[in-house]
Design a protein around this motif. Structure first.
Motif, PDB file in Angstrom:
ATOM      1  N   ARG A  90      48.046  70.164 -32.787  1.00 13.64           N
ATOM      2  CA  ARG A  90      49.461  69.811 -32.650  1.00 13.64           C
ATOM      3  C   ARG A  90      49.709  68.433 -33.249  1.00 13.64           C
ATOM      4  O   ARG A  90      48.914  67.502 -33.072  1.00 13.64           O
ATOM      5  N   VAL A  91      50.822  68.311 -33.944  1.00 16.80           N
ATOM      6  CA  VAL A  91      51.285  66.991 -34.376  1.00 16.80           C
ATOM      7  C   VAL A  91      51.735  66.234 -33.132  1.00 16.80           C
ATOM      8  O   VAL A  91      52.410  66.796 -32.258  1.00 16.80           O
ATOM      9  N   CYS A  92      51.353  64.970 -33.028  1.00 11.90           N
ATOM     10  CA  CYS A  92      51.736  64.155 -31.867  1.00 11.90           C
ATOM     11  C   CYS A  92      53.164  63.654 -32.070  1.00 11.90           C
ATOM     12  O   CYS A  92      53.387  62.670 -32.785  1.00 11.90           O
ATOM     13  N   THR A  93      54.111  64.316 -31.451  1.00 13.25           N
ATOM     14  CA  THR A  93      55.517  63.928 -31.613  1.00 13.25           C
ATOM     15  C   THR A  93      55.828  62.603 -30.932  1.00 13.25           C
ATOM     16  O   THR A  93      56.888  62.025 -31.155  1.00 13.25           O
ATOM     17  N   TYR A  94      54.910  62.124 -30.100  1.00  8.03           N
ATOM     18  CA  TYR A  94      55.080  60.855 -29.394  1.00  8.03           C
ATOM     19  C   TYR A  94      54.382  59.697 -30.105  1.00  8.03           C
ATOM     20  O   TYR A  94      54.453  58.549 -29.655  1.00  8.03           O
ATOM     21  N   ALA A  95      53.662  59.975 -31.208  1.00  6.21           N
ATOM     22  CA  ALA A  95      52.923  58.931 -31.927  1.00  6.21           C
ATOM     23  C   ALA A  95      52.983  59.244 -33.425  1.00  6.21           C
ATOM     24  O   ALA A  95      52.384  60.219 -33.881  1.00  6.21           O
ATOM     25  N   ALA A  96      53.694  58.427 -34.172  1.00  8.24           N
ATOM     26  CA  ALA A  96      53.911  58.687 -35.597  1.00  8.24           C
ATOM     27  C   ALA A  96      52.597  58.769 -36.358  1.00  8.24           C
ATOM     28  O   ALA A  96      51.680  57.968 -36.135  1.00  8.24           O
ATOM     29  N   ARG A  97      52.502  59.773 -37.228  1.00  4.98           N
ATOM     30  CA  ARG A  97      51.379  59.997 -38.143  1.00  4.98           C
ATOM     31  C   ARG A  97      50.089  60.403 -37.439  1.00  4.98           C
ATOM     32  O   ARG A  97      49.025  60.396 -38.033  1.00  4.98           O
ATOM     33  N   HIS A  98      50.175  60.742 -36.143  1.00  2.60           N
ATOM     34  CA  HIS A  98      49.003  61.202 -35.396  1.00  2.60           C
ATOM     35  C   HIS A  98      49.105  62.705 -35.151  1.00  2.60           C
ATOM     36  O   HIS A  98      50.193  63.264 -35.021  1.00  2.60           O
ATOM     37  N   ALA A  99      47.947  63.350 -35.026  1.00  2.30           N
ATOM     38  CA  ALA A  99      47.866  64.733 -34.566  1.00  2.30           C
ATOM     39  C   ALA A  99      46.664  64.822 -33.633  1.00  2.30           C
ATOM     40  O   ALA A  99      45.834  63.911 -33.575  1.00  2.30           O
ATOM     41  N   SER A 100      46.580  65.917 -32.878  1.00  2.36           N
ATOM     42  CA  SER A 100      45.446  66.092 -31.965  1.00  2.36           C
ATOM     43  C   SER A 100      44.917  67.514 -32.055  1.00  2.36           C
ATOM     44  O   SER A 100      45.650  68.448 -32.416  1.00  2.36           O
ATOM     45  N   VAL A 101      43.655  67.664 -31.715  1.00  5.77           N
ATOM     46  CA  VAL A 101      43.025  68.980 -31.639  1.00  5.77           C
ATOM     47  C   VAL A 101      42.011  68.939 -30.496  1.00  5.77           C
ATOM     48  O   VAL A 101      41.313  67.950 -30.316  1.00  5.77           O
ATOM     49  N   MET A 102      41.988  69.988 -29.684  1.00  5.86           N
ATOM     50  CA  MET A 102      41.011  70.073 -28.599  1.00  5.86           C
ATOM     51  C   MET A 102      39.694  70.594 -29.161  1.00  5.86           C
ATOM     52  O   MET A 102      39.669  71.434 -30.063  1.00  5.86           O
ATOM     53  N   CYS A 103      38.609  70.082 -28.613  1.00  4.27           N
ATOM     54  CA  CYS A 103      37.276  70.408 -29.131  1.00  4.27           C
ATOM     55  C   CYS A 103      36.398  71.062 -28.076  1.00  4.27           C
ATOM     56  O   CYS A 103      36.555  70.822 -26.878  1.00  4.27           O
ATOM     57  N   ARG A 104      35.472  71.868 -28.572  1.00  9.20           N
ATOM     58  CA  ARG A 104      34.373  72.343 -27.737  1.00  9.20           C
ATOM     59  C   ARG A 104      33.187  71.401 -27.925  1.00  9.20           C
ATOM     60  O   ARG A 104      33.068  70.725 -28.950  1.00  9.20           O
ATOM     61  N   ILE A 105      32.314  71.352 -26.926  1.00  8.02           N
ATOM     62  CA  ILE A 105      31.147  70.468 -26.971  1.00  8.02           C
ATOM     63  C   ILE A 105      29.891  71.312 -27.172  1.00  8.02           C
ATOM     64  O   ILE A 105      29.602  72.207 -26.371  1.00  8.02           O
ATOM     65  N   TYR A 106      29.153  71.001 -28.242  1.00  2.77           N
ATOM     66  CA  TYR A 106      27.886  71.675 -28.529  1.00  2.77           C
ATOM     67  C   TYR A 106      26.756  70.680 -28.321  1.00  2.77           C
ATOM     68  O   TYR A 106      26.703  69.636 -28.976  1.00  2.77           O
ATOM     69  N   GLU A 107      25.860  70.963 -27.378  1.00  2.00           N
ATOM     70  CA  GLU A 107      24.725  70.087 -27.091  1.00  2.00           C
ATOM     71  C   GLU A 107      23.560  70.462 -27.990  1.00  2.00           C
ATOM     72  O   GLU A 107      23.083  71.599 -27.986  1.00  2.00           O
ATOM     73  N   THR A 108      23.080  69.474 -28.761  1.00  3.73           N
ATOM     74  CA  THR A 108      21.945  69.693 -29.653  1.00  3.73           C
ATOM     75  C   THR A 108      20.674  69.135 -29.008  1.00  3.73           C
ATOM     76  O   THR A 108      20.717  68.474 -27.968  1.00  3.73           O
ATOM     77  N   LEU A 109      19.542  69.400 -29.634  1.00  2.57           N
ATOM     78  CA  LEU A 109      18.220  68.915 -29.179  1.00  2.57           C
ATOM     79  C   LEU A 109      17.848  69.440 -27.792  1.00  2.57           C
ATOM     80  O   LEU A 109      16.952  68.917 -27.153  1.00  2.57           O
ATOM     81  N   ASN A 110      18.560  70.414 -27.311  1.00  3.11           N
ATOM     82  CA  ASN A 110      18.169  71.118 -26.089  1.00  3.11           C
ATOM     83  C   ASN A 110      18.633  72.564 -26.235  1.00  3.11           C
ATOM     84  O   ASN A 110      19.170  72.953 -27.266  1.00  3.11           O
ATOM     85  N   SER A 111      18.447  73.340 -25.229  1.00  2.00           N
ATOM     86  CA  SER A 111      18.733  74.772 -25.349  1.00  2.00           C
ATOM     87  C   SER A 111      20.137  75.147 -24.872  1.00  2.00           C
ATOM     88  O   SER A 111      20.460  76.328 -24.794  1.00  2.00           O
ATOM     89  N   PHE A 112      20.986  74.161 -24.561  1.00  2.47           N
ATOM     90  CA  PHE A 112      22.267  74.473 -23.930  1.00  2.47           C
ATOM     91  C   PHE A 112      23.351  74.913 -24.905  1.00  2.47           C
ATOM     92  O   PHE A 112      24.171  75.766 -24.583  1.00  2.47           O
ATOM     93  N   GLY A 113      23.397  74.332 -26.105  1.00  2.38           N
ATOM     94  CA  GLY A 113      24.445  74.716 -27.041  1.00  2.38           C
ATOM     95  C   GLY A 113      25.823  74.519 -26.425  1.00  2.38           C
ATOM     96  O   GLY A 113      26.162  73.437 -25.948  1.00  2.38           O
ATOM     97  N   PHE A 114      26.622  75.590 -26.377  1.00  5.55           N
ATOM     98  CA  PHE A 114      27.953  75.542 -25.785  1.00  5.55           C
ATOM     99  C   PHE A 114      27.963  75.897 -24.298  1.00  5.55           C
ATOM    100  O   PHE A 114      29.032  75.925 -23.686  1.00  5.55           O
TER     101      PHE A 114
END
Length: 444
Positions: A90-114
């Motif tokens: 989404r474009v941040c309508t409350y902050a000029a020239r900003h946008a946001s995106v939600m992320c998933r977290i992938y854990e590396t160097l272990n077996s957990f992944g997502f």
């Protein structure tokens, strides 16, 4: 869903915005403590990462870097990757020239992944509901927020005329601020239904319209950030902390949840009953996610119109944790703004899945007055036998023994969550109410 994607693949319409009008993009996620965290990328770097098939890296404690002193901060050899979900852009309508995106977290160097990622957990249970049970959901939120004057010591709620749904309480700065919030949200395609005062100083409610459940939850995160940013521009701090002052107001965040069938036919009443019975059967454990802070339990009171203290439901009755509005439309009242909302909603969906899978009967009757005012025999007649947890530790004890809920969500996620929240609970218990309030206002 379990493997790291081969490439980030920024959609073409997003690339066009990043090349023209968007200069900074916020890669966001919510940690186990319910706190919004982010890395702000330049548009040029974001496009470069996409072209080179790379993901933004963060430290190993991305999900569990607690805001409370006294939790385990022992360094470990691990790392995480932020994997953007471009459907949430989404474009941040409350902050000029900003946008946001939600992320998933992938854990590396272990077996957990997502497997310990809250967003992935919600995707997982929604997929089970759709593919196995042929159910789908809409969600909308009632967001209660207190406008705080932080020039005072301690910070105090904004002084307006106090009463529920009072025009005089909106007059002046409040309606100006709320109008700007509503305009900003609607410009971001988030429907705003109502704005009104609540029954305590500086306490207001903003209601958002229904969306597909993952989209509604993303919209909630965006709404919080919109509220906080616009209030900051007006010299105020907005907080969703459950007990931000000594005033009588208690701050919640209620989910309106609608269930329907993926087929053309209306969903069967027995399916909805089984779904609600599943939530009620697991509700003590669910509270570990929906009421996840020490001060969340200030709202677990009878005859306050919050959520009561008994596990039950009622048609258009607000002193219970579940309010029935229509046959397929329910309000989850035992939730507040300190929750990792992805985990809170995932727990509710997972519980409902168990209810449908096991064909649970809705053995609770329709409560039309506070169970605390009923005799023991009246409660028994309505199937009201169990109280909500009265503390975070009690709720964590409930989820620890609820193996069905844990396995449907993610056993490794729940185990890590319990560890982090147990440490938090112990540290918060040692603080004075004033110290907890100061901390809560700062982060929530």
């Amino acid at each position: 869903m379990d493997a790291l994607p081969i490439a980030p693949y920024i959609p073409q319409h997003v690339k066009e915005l990043l090349n023209v009008s968007i200069k900074l993009i916020r890669f966001q996620y919510i940690d186990y403590s319910g706190i919004l965290r982010c890395r702000v990328l330049t548009a040029s770097f974001c496009l470069e990462q996409d072209q080179n098939v790379k993901f933004v890296g963060t430290g190993p404690a991305a999900l569990y870097a607690s805001y409370v002193e006294g939790t385990d901060t022992t360094p470990v050899a691990a790392a995480c990757r932020l994997v953007p979900d471009w459907s949430s852009f989404r474009v941040c309508t409350y902050a000029a020239r900003h946008a946001s995106v939600m992320c998933r977290i992938y854990e590396t160097l272990n077996s957990f992944g997502f497997r310990r990622c809250p967003r992935t957990c919600l995707y997982k249970v929604l997929e089970i509901a759709e593919k196995e049970l042929r159910c789908t959901f809409l969600g909308g939120y009632e967001i209660e927020v207190v406008f705080m004057d932080v020039t005072k010591s301690p910070p105090t709620p904004f002084k307006n005329v106090v009463e529920w749904s009072l025009m005089e309480g909106l007059r002046g700065r409040p309606i100006e601020i709320l109008e700007q919030i509503a305009e900003s949200l609607e410009a971001a395609n988030i429907s705003v239904q109502q704005l009104h005062t609540e029954g305590s100083q500086g306490l207001f409610e903003i209601t958002t319209g229904p969306l597909r459940l993952m989209e509604a939850t993303d919209a909630l995160v965006y709404t919080h950030e919109t509220i906080k940013t616009i209030c900051d521009k007006h010299g105020l701090v907005a907080t969703c902390f459950p007990k931000p002052s000594a005033a009588k107001g208690l701050v919640g965040q209620h989910l309106h949840l609608s269930i329907s069938s993926l087929e053309n036919d209306p969903i069967e009443a027995r399916t909805v009953d089984a779904y609600i019975a599943g939530i009620l059967s697991h509700l003590r454990a669910i509270c570990a996610f929906t009421l996840p802070s020490h001060d969340s339990y200030t709202r677990v009171q009878d005859r306050r119109g919050t959520n009561g203290t008994w596990v039950t439901w009622g048609t258009e009755f607000r002193d219970v944790p579940l309010r029935k509005i229509e046959s397929t439309h329910w309000e989850i009242r035992c939730m507040d703004g300190t929750a990792n909302v992805y985990l809170a909603v995932a727990a509710l969906i997972a519980a409902g899945i168990d209810g449908i899978r096991s064909g649970r009967k809705l053995s609770w009757g329709d409560s039309q007055k506070s169970p605390s005012l009923m005799t023991d025999s009246a409660r028994e007649e309505l199937g009201i036998k169990t109280r909500l947890p009265l503390s975070l530790k009690e709720a964590l004890g409930a989820i620890k023994t609820d193996l069905t809920l844990s396995s449907t969500m993610s056993q490794s996620l729940v185990e890590k969550y319990i560890k982090i929240k147990t440490e938090e609970a112990e540290s918060l218990e040692k603080m004075s109410p004033e110290e907890r309030t100061e901390l809560g206002i700062k982060y929530f």
